[in-house]
Design a protein around this motif. Structure first.
Motif, PDB file in Angstrom:
ATOM      1  N   THR A 202      42.955 -17.634  40.167  1.00 17.55           N
ATOM      2  CA  THR A 202      42.089 -18.334  39.221  1.00 17.55           C
ATOM      3  C   THR A 202      41.356 -17.417  38.257  1.00 17.55           C
ATOM      4  OG1 THR A 202      40.159 -18.264  40.680  1.00 17.55           O
ATOM      5  CG2 THR A 202      41.670 -20.158  40.918  1.00 17.55           C
ATOM      6  N   GLY A 203      41.313 -16.125  38.553  1.00 14.34           N
ATOM      7  CA  GLY A 203      40.531 -15.205  37.731  1.00 14.34           C
ATOM      8  C   GLY A 203      39.056 -15.230  38.076  1.00 14.34           C
ATOM      9  N   ASP A 204      38.701 -15.948  39.150  1.00 16.72           N
ATOM     10  CA  ASP A 204      37.325 -16.034  39.626  1.00 16.72           C
ATOM     11  C   ASP A 204      36.831 -14.636  39.956  1.00 16.72           C
ATOM     12  OD1 ASP A 204      34.905 -16.877  40.672  1.00 16.72           O
ATOM     13  OD2 ASP A 204      35.767 -17.752  42.482  1.00 16.72           O
ATOM     14  N   ASP A 205      35.545 -14.393  39.808  1.00 13.72           N
ATOM     15  CA  ASP A 205      35.001 -13.054  40.037  1.00 13.72           C
ATOM     16  C   ASP A 205      34.675 -12.749  41.493  1.00 13.72           C
ATOM     17  OD1 ASP A 205      32.756 -14.571  40.446  1.00 13.72           O
ATOM     18  OD2 ASP A 205      31.561 -13.624  38.874  1.00 13.72           O
ATOM     19  N   GLY A 206      34.950 -13.662  42.407  1.00 13.04           N
ATOM     20  CA  GLY A 206      34.730 -13.391  43.818  1.00 13.04           C
ATOM     21  C   GLY A 206      33.346 -13.769  44.311  1.00 13.04           C
ATOM     22  N   VAL A 207      32.509 -14.341  43.448  1.00 12.82           N
ATOM     23  CA  VAL A 207      31.177 -14.758  43.862  1.00 12.82           C
ATOM     24  C   VAL A 207      31.308 -15.820  44.947  1.00 12.82           C
ATOM     25  CG1 VAL A 207      29.047 -15.856  43.088  1.00 12.82           C
ATOM     26  CG2 VAL A 207      30.185 -14.181  41.629  1.00 12.82           C
ATOM     27  N   GLY A 208      30.459 -15.758  45.931  1.00 12.30           N
ATOM     28  CA  GLY A 208      30.500 -16.728  47.013  1.00 12.30           C
ATOM     29  C   GLY A 208      31.032 -16.149  48.309  1.00 12.30           C
ATOM     30  N   VAL A 209      31.555 -14.950  48.281  1.00 12.19           N
ATOM     31  CA  VAL A 209      32.083 -14.328  49.483  1.00 12.19           C
ATOM     32  C   VAL A 209      30.965 -14.102  50.493  1.00 12.19           C
ATOM     33  CG1 VAL A 209      33.231 -12.296  50.439  1.00 12.19           C
ATOM     34  CG2 VAL A 209      33.992 -13.245  48.266  1.00 12.19           C
ATOM     35  N   ALA A 210      29.839 -13.589  50.035  1.00 14.05           N
ATOM     36  CA  ALA A 210      28.730 -13.307  50.952  1.00 14.05           C
ATOM     37  C   ALA A 210      28.274 -14.578  51.637  1.00 14.05           C
ATOM     38  CB  ALA A 210      27.573 -12.651  50.195  1.00 14.05           C
ATOM     39  N   GLN A 211      28.087 -15.629  50.872  1.00 13.14           N
ATOM     40  CA  GLN A 211      27.643 -16.889  51.451  1.00 13.14           C
ATOM     41  C   GLN A 211      28.660 -17.414  52.468  1.00 13.14           C
ATOM     42  OE1 GLN A 211      26.960 -19.992  48.601  1.00 13.14           O
ATOM     43  NE2 GLN A 211      26.198 -21.407  50.134  1.00 13.14           N
ATOM     44  N   SER A 212      29.928 -17.344  52.132  1.00 14.03           N
ATOM     45  CA  SER A 212      30.976 -17.824  53.038  1.00 14.03           C
ATOM     46  C   SER A 212      31.008 -17.014  54.329  1.00 14.03           C
ATOM     47  CB  SER A 212      32.343 -17.746  52.350  1.00 14.03           C
ATOM     48  OG  SER A 212      32.365 -18.537  51.190  1.00 14.03           O
ATOM     49  N   LEU A 213      30.889 -15.704  54.220  1.00  9.06           N
ATOM     50  CA  LEU A 213      30.883 -14.849  55.411  1.00  9.06           C
ATOM     51  C   LEU A 213      29.669 -15.131  56.294  1.00  9.06           C
ATOM     52  CD1 LEU A 213      32.071 -11.397  54.054  1.00  9.06           C
ATOM     53  CD2 LEU A 213      33.193 -12.785  55.776  1.00  9.06           C
ATOM     54  N   MET A 214      28.525 -15.282  55.675  1.00  7.97           N
ATOM     55  CA  MET A 214      27.315 -15.543  56.462  1.00  7.97           C
ATOM     56  C   MET A 214      27.425 -16.882  57.177  1.00  7.97           C
ATOM     57  SD  MET A 214      24.239 -13.839  54.166  1.00  7.97           S
ATOM     58  CE  MET A 214      23.672 -15.422  53.714  1.00  7.97           C
ATOM     59  N   MET A 215      27.975 -17.895  56.522  1.00 13.13           N
ATOM     60  CA  MET A 215      28.161 -19.195  57.180  1.00 13.13           C
ATOM     61  C   MET A 215      29.093 -19.048  58.376  1.00 13.13           C
ATOM     62  SD  MET A 215      28.394 -21.735  53.855  1.00 13.13           S
ATOM     63  CE  MET A 215      29.688 -22.641  54.609  1.00 13.13           C
ATOM     64  N   LEU A 216      30.176 -18.294  58.213  1.00 18.39           N
ATOM     65  CA  LEU A 216      31.128 -18.112  59.303  1.00 18.39           C
ATOM     66  C   LEU A 216      30.488 -17.376  60.470  1.00 18.39           C
ATOM     67  CD1 LEU A 216      34.066 -18.357  60.312  1.00 18.39           C
ATOM     68  CD2 LEU A 216      34.492 -16.144  59.233  1.00 18.39           C
ATOM     69  N   VAL A 217      29.838 -16.262  60.191  1.00 16.74           N
ATOM     70  CA  VAL A 217      29.248 -15.447  61.248  1.00 16.74           C
ATOM     71  C   VAL A 217      28.103 -16.182  61.930  1.00 16.74           C
ATOM     72  CG1 VAL A 217      27.951 -13.320  61.705  1.00 16.74           C
ATOM     73  CG2 VAL A 217      29.975 -13.245  60.249  1.00 16.74           C
ATOM     74  N   ARG A 218      27.246 -16.804  61.168  1.00 22.17           N
ATOM     75  CA  ARG A 218      26.104 -17.513  61.774  1.00 22.17           C
ATOM     76  C   ARG A 218      26.562 -18.752  62.542  1.00 22.17           C
ATOM     77  NH1 ARG A 218      22.131 -16.796  56.815  1.00 22.17           N
ATOM     78  NH2 ARG A 218      21.138 -14.876  57.488  1.00 22.17           N
ATOM     79  N   GLY A 219      27.581 -19.409  62.044  1.00 26.31           N
ATOM     80  CA  GLY A 219      28.079 -20.609  62.717  1.00 26.31           C
ATOM     81  C   GLY A 219      28.712 -20.296  64.048  1.00 26.31           C
ATOM     82  N   ALA A 220      29.227 -19.076  64.193  1.00 25.07           N
ATOM     83  CA  ALA A 220      29.896 -18.680  65.419  1.00 25.07           C
ATOM     84  C   ALA A 220      28.940 -18.078  66.436  1.00 25.07           C
ATOM     85  CB  ALA A 220      31.011 -17.677  65.108  1.00 25.07           C
TER      86      ALA A 220
END
Length: 182
Positions: free
Chosen positions: A163-181
């Motif tokens: 998509t050419g997206d700049d990658g913003v949102g990775v931190a939020q996604s990782l934190m949701m995954l780690v905290r959810g687990a």
């Protein structure tokens, strides 16, 4: 860089530009600046060439990312800080033919059982790196998260490429995954 590595980097470049279907010995030899004979001397088959290119890519990638981990390990990062660092690293990754070439090789491995072992070794290296990071962060049961973390980052990278997206949102996604687990 020796001749063999030059050929492997050239193969990644050609695959990134043309896809696996556009991979020819002539294109690789031209990109590497070697003769066809030199190419076939080092790699008697394209499967062997693709396997070695994939392994070289992951070795270089893992070395680079391990350097980041080592640099931050002693600072005792929080999950938020680590996720932010990962986001910064992803934003700085090359956005070109080498990265496209690696993704093409993974797709080719899905079609070619002879490449699947090399792909598995690549993902095992990423899993190991994720495990080191998660352990450094003190995440409980980090073994459970290595696969999902690697899959999340790989998927977000693929999305970025497509998509050419700049990658913003990775931190939020990782934190949701780690905290959810946790």
């Amino acid at each position: 860089m020796n001749t063999r590595e030059a050929i492997l980097h050239a193969a990644l470049k050609v695959v990134g530009e043309q896809g696996v279907g556009g991979l020819t010995n002539r294109r690789i030899a031209t990109a590497a600046g070697v003769s066809l004979g030199t190419l076939t001397y080092h790699f008697p088959s394209q499967t062997a060439l693709l396997r070695e290119a994939m392994l070289l890519f992951v070795e270089e990638e893992t070395t680079k990312l391990t350097g980041f981990v080592d640099a931050y390990r002693e600072q005792g990062l929080s999950v938020e800080q680590a996720a932010s660092v990962v986001e910064q690293v992803i934003a700085q990754l090359p956005f070109g033919t080498d990265e496209l070439g690696a993704h093409e090789l993974y797709l080719q491995a899905a079609r070619d059982p002879e490449l699947q072992d090399a792909a598995a070794r690549c993902f095992a290296a990423y899993d190991e790196l994720a495990l080191v990071i998660l352990k450094t962060l003190g995440v409980p049961s980090p073994e459970r998260l290595t696969g999902p973390v690697v899959a999340l980052i790989a998927g977000l990278q693929l999305r970025r490429l497509a998509t050419g997206d700049d990658g913003v949102g990775v931190a939020q996604s990782l934190m949701m995954l780690v905290r959810g687990a946790s």
